[in-house]
Design a protein around this motif. Sequence first.
Motif, PDB file in Angstrom:
ATOM      1  N   PRO A  49       0.838  -1.206   0.000  1.00  0.00           N
ATOM      2  CA  PRO A  49       0.000   0.000   0.000  1.00  0.00           C
ATOM      3  C   PRO A  49       0.868   1.249   0.000  1.00  0.00           C
ATOM      4  O   PRO A  49       2.010   1.234   0.478  1.00  0.00           O
ATOM      5  CB  PRO A  49      -0.791  -0.121   1.310  1.00  0.00           C
ATOM      6  CG  PRO A  49      -0.772  -1.573   1.640  1.00  0.00           C
ATOM      7  CD  PRO A  49       0.554  -2.089   1.147  1.00  0.00           C
TER       8      PRO A  49
ATOM      9  N   GLU B  67     -13.088   2.831   1.932  1.00  0.00           N
ATOM     10  CA  GLU B  67     -12.646   1.481   1.610  1.00  0.00           C
ATOM     11  C   GLU B  67     -11.197   1.490   1.136  1.00  0.00           C
ATOM     12  O   GLU B  67     -10.732   2.455   0.529  1.00  0.00           O
ATOM     13  CB  GLU B  67     -13.545   0.866   0.521  1.00  0.00           C
ATOM     14  CG  GLU B  67     -14.989   0.649   0.965  1.00  0.00           C
ATOM     15  CD  GLU B  67     -15.808  -0.038  -0.106  1.00  0.00           C
ATOM     16  OE1 GLU B  67     -15.247  -0.344  -1.175  1.00  0.00           O
ATOM     17  OE2 GLU B  67     -17.010  -0.262   0.135  1.00  0.00           O
ATOM     18  N   ASP B  68     -10.501   0.399   1.439  1.00  0.00           N
ATOM     19  CA  ASP B  68      -9.102   0.224   1.039  1.00  0.00           C
ATOM     20  C   ASP B  68      -8.182   1.268   1.666  1.00  0.00           C
ATOM     21  O   ASP B  68      -7.083   1.529   1.157  1.00  0.00           O
ATOM     22  CB  ASP B  68      -8.959   0.269  -0.495  1.00  0.00           C
ATOM     23  CG  ASP B  68      -9.719  -0.848  -1.181  1.00  0.00           C
ATOM     24  OD1 ASP B  68      -9.759  -1.959  -0.621  1.00  0.00           O
ATOM     25  OD2 ASP B  68     -10.280  -0.606  -2.267  1.00  0.00           O
ATOM     26  N   VAL B  69      -8.619   1.886   2.753  1.00  0.00           N
ATOM     27  CA  VAL B  69      -7.804   2.877   3.461  1.00  0.00           C
ATOM     28  C   VAL B  69      -7.619   2.433   4.912  1.00  0.00           C
ATOM     29  O   VAL B  69      -8.576   2.081   5.591  1.00  0.00           O
ATOM     30  CB  VAL B  69      -8.444   4.275   3.421  1.00  0.00           C
ATOM     31  CG1 VAL B  69      -7.644   5.251   4.291  1.00  0.00           C
ATOM     32  CG2 VAL B  69      -8.517   4.795   1.992  1.00  0.00           C
ATOM     33  N   ASP B  70      -6.377   2.444   5.363  1.00  0.00           N
ATOM     34  CA  ASP B  70      -6.058   2.092   6.748  1.00  0.00           C
ATOM     35  C   ASP B  70      -5.477   3.333   7.425  1.00  0.00           C
ATOM     36  O   ASP B  70      -4.359   3.748   7.137  1.00  0.00           O
ATOM     37  CB  ASP B  70      -5.055   0.943   6.782  1.00  0.00           C
ATOM     38  CG  ASP B  70      -4.743   0.479   8.205  1.00  0.00           C
ATOM     39  OD1 ASP B  70      -5.485   0.866   9.118  1.00  0.00           O
ATOM     40  OD2 ASP B  70      -3.753  -0.254   8.378  1.00  0.00           O
TER      41      ASP B  70
ATOM     42  N   LEU C  48      -3.119   3.507   1.596  1.00  0.00           N
ATOM     43  CA  LEU C  48      -4.082   3.267   0.522  1.00  0.00           C
ATOM     44  C   LEU C  48      -3.682   2.014  -0.240  1.00  0.00           C
ATOM     45  O   LEU C  48      -2.564   1.917  -0.751  1.00  0.00           O
ATOM     46  CB  LEU C  48      -4.135   4.473  -0.425  1.00  0.00           C
ATOM     47  CG  LEU C  48      -5.012   4.327  -1.672  1.00  0.00           C
ATOM     48  CD1 LEU C  48      -6.481   4.157  -1.288  1.00  0.00           C
ATOM     49  CD2 LEU C  48      -4.831   5.528  -2.593  1.00  0.00           C
ATOM     50  N   GLU C  49      -4.603   1.051  -0.323  1.00  0.00           N
ATOM     51  CA  GLU C  49      -4.365  -0.179  -1.066  1.00  0.00           C
ATOM     52  C   GLU C  49      -4.673   0.057  -2.540  1.00  0.00           C
ATOM     53  O   GLU C  49      -5.792   0.414  -2.911  1.00  0.00           O
ATOM     54  CB  GLU C  49      -5.246  -1.302  -0.509  1.00  0.00           C
ATOM     55  CG  GLU C  49      -5.114  -2.616  -1.248  1.00  0.00           C
ATOM     56  CD  GLU C  49      -3.694  -3.142  -1.238  1.00  0.00           C
ATOM     57  OE1 GLU C  49      -3.129  -3.305  -2.349  1.00  0.00           O
ATOM     58  OE2 GLU C  49      -3.161  -3.368  -0.140  1.00  0.00           O
ATOM     59  N   LEU C  50      -3.649  -0.149  -3.406  1.00  0.00           N
ATOM     60  CA  LEU C  50      -3.796   0.149  -4.832  1.00  0.00           C
ATOM     61  C   LEU C  50      -3.640  -1.084  -5.712  1.00  0.00           C
ATOM     62  O   LEU C  50      -3.506  -0.960  -6.934  1.00  0.00           O
ATOM     63  CB  LEU C  50      -2.742   1.181  -5.254  1.00  0.00           C
ATOM     64  CG  LEU C  50      -2.954   2.611  -4.725  1.00  0.00           C
ATOM     65  CD1 LEU C  50      -1.722   3.446  -4.992  1.00  0.00           C
ATOM     66  CD2 LEU C  50      -4.171   3.244  -5.354  1.00  0.00           C
ATOM     67  N   SER C  51      -3.673  -2.279  -5.138  1.00  0.00           N
ATOM     68  CA  SER C  51      -3.410  -3.491  -5.912  1.00  0.00           C
ATOM     69  C   SER C  51      -4.397  -3.688  -7.050  1.00  0.00           C
ATOM     70  O   SER C  51      -4.056  -4.283  -8.075  1.00  0.00           O
ATOM     71  CB  SER C  51      -3.437  -4.714  -4.977  1.00  0.00           C
ATOM     72  OG  SER C  51      -4.689  -4.815  -4.313  1.00  0.00           O
ATOM     73  N   SER C  52      -5.626  -3.203  -6.886  1.00  0.00           N
ATOM     74  CA  SER C  52      -6.635  -3.388  -7.931  1.00  0.00           C
ATOM     75  C   SER C  52      -6.851  -2.131  -8.769  1.00  0.00           C
ATOM     76  O   SER C  52      -7.796  -2.065  -9.562  1.00  0.00           O
ATOM     77  CB  SER C  52      -7.967  -3.804  -7.295  1.00  0.00           C
ATOM     78  OG  SER C  52      -8.421  -2.815  -6.389  1.00  0.00           O
TER      79      SER C  52
ATOM     80  N   TYR D 221      -6.307  10.042  -7.541  1.00  0.00           N
ATOM     81  CA  TYR D 221      -6.215   9.961  -6.089  1.00  0.00           C
ATOM     82  C   TYR D 221      -5.330  11.076  -5.532  1.00  0.00           C
ATOM     83  O   TYR D 221      -4.335  11.476  -6.146  1.00  0.00           O
ATOM     84  CB  TYR D 221      -5.628   8.617  -5.660  1.00  0.00           C
ATOM     85  CG  TYR D 221      -6.496   7.427  -5.984  1.00  0.00           C
ATOM     86  CD1 TYR D 221      -7.328   6.857  -5.014  1.00  0.00           C
ATOM     87  CD2 TYR D 221      -6.477   6.849  -7.254  1.00  0.00           C
ATOM     88  CE1 TYR D 221      -8.114   5.754  -5.297  1.00  0.00           C
ATOM     89  CE2 TYR D 221      -7.266   5.747  -7.546  1.00  0.00           C
ATOM     90  CZ  TYR D 221      -8.075   5.213  -6.570  1.00  0.00           C
ATOM     91  OH  TYR D 221      -8.862   4.113  -6.857  1.00  0.00           O
TER      92      TYR D 221
END
Length: 349
Positions: free
Chosen positions: A222, A248-251, A269-273, A282
Motif C-alpha cells: 500500500p 474502503e481500502d484505506v487504513d 491506501l491499497e492500490l493493488s486493484s 487519487y
Amino acid sequence: MRHLTVEPLIASLLMMHLHGAAAVTHSMKYFFTASSGVTNFPEFVIVGLVDDVKMVHYDSNTRREEPKQDWMIRATADDPQYWQRNTELSMSNQQVYKANMEIAKQRFNQTGGVHIFQRMVGCEWDDDDETNEVEGYSQYGYDGEDFISFDLKTETYIAPKQQAVITKHKWDNNRAKIAQDKNYLTHICPDWGKKYVKYGRSSLMRTELPSVSLLQKTSSSPVSCHATGFYPDRATLFWRKDGEELHEDVDLGEILPNHDGSFQMSADLELSSVAAADWRRYDCVFQLSGVKEDIVTRLDEKEIRTNEEKPAYITFIIIIIIAAVALLALIIAVGGVMFHRNGKAPFRI
C-alpha cells in the motif's frame, strides 16, 4: 469509562474536519504508577500533562518534582515553595501507592511477578464555554485493567472488579474523600490548568504544518501518506478519489507523538486493484484545526519514496520508530498524580 492503558489514551485524541471555527478544548491530567517487579525502572513515577504536553515529572529515584517546560517555571515564580511543597506531596503519594500495590496483590492472591498499580486524574474544559462546565475524571487501574473510578455525577465510586468492592464501600461512606475528589475535579484542577495554559499559551496554542510524504515499502505494498511535524494534534488525514473521501481500502493510523513535541500520522491506501493510469485520480489531504488551507498531495509514482532496494535500511528505520514510540508510551503509561493546593495525602484502597 476511560482506561489507563496507553492505546485508549492515544485513541481519545481529538480529531476533526472542522477548521477555524472549531472550539478549543484544554486539559490537565496526571498519571501515576507504582510498579512491582519491574527491573531498571523507578518504583513510582509521576507525570503531569497540559494539553497532552508533559509539564512536570517525579520519580522515586530522583525524589524531586521538576518542571519540564520553561513556562512552568514562570507559572510558579510567585510561589517560592511550590516545587519543594509538591515534592513532599509526591513523596507522600509514593508511600501510599506502594502500600496500595501490596493491598491489591493481596486481594488478587498474588505474590511475585510484575504488577502495576495506576491512577489517572484530570479535567477538560472548553475555552469558549460560557457555562464553565468541566469534565473531570479519576480512575484507578491494576495490571492494565480498570479497578475503581469516581463518578462525578452521582458522587459514588464504581468497582468493575470484585476485588475493588471493599474499596467502593469504604470510599462511598467517606464523605470527606468524596468532597475532596469533587472539589479537585471541579475547581482545583481547572483553576490550575487554566493558569498553566495562560503561561504556556504561546507554545501550547502554536500551529505547525507538517511535511507530507508518500511512502511505499515495495511496489506491491500500500502507498502510505505520512504527515509528520504538525502541531497541535487536532488533525485529519485522508485519501480522496475524484474529490470524494475514500473509506474502503484505506487504513488510517493513530496520531503519534514525536520526540520534539510535534505529532505524526499516516494513512495507507491499497492500490493493488487500481490501474496505473487511474493513480492520478487519487490524492491525500491533510487538515489541521485552525488552518484554512489543506495540504493536498497528489498520488504520483515519481513522488513515492521507497526503500525496496535497501531492505536493511528500512528495517533499521522501522526498528527506531517502534522503539521510540514504545519508549514514549511507557513514559506516559507510568505516570503519577498529585493535588495542587491540597494538603491531604491520597487514600489507601
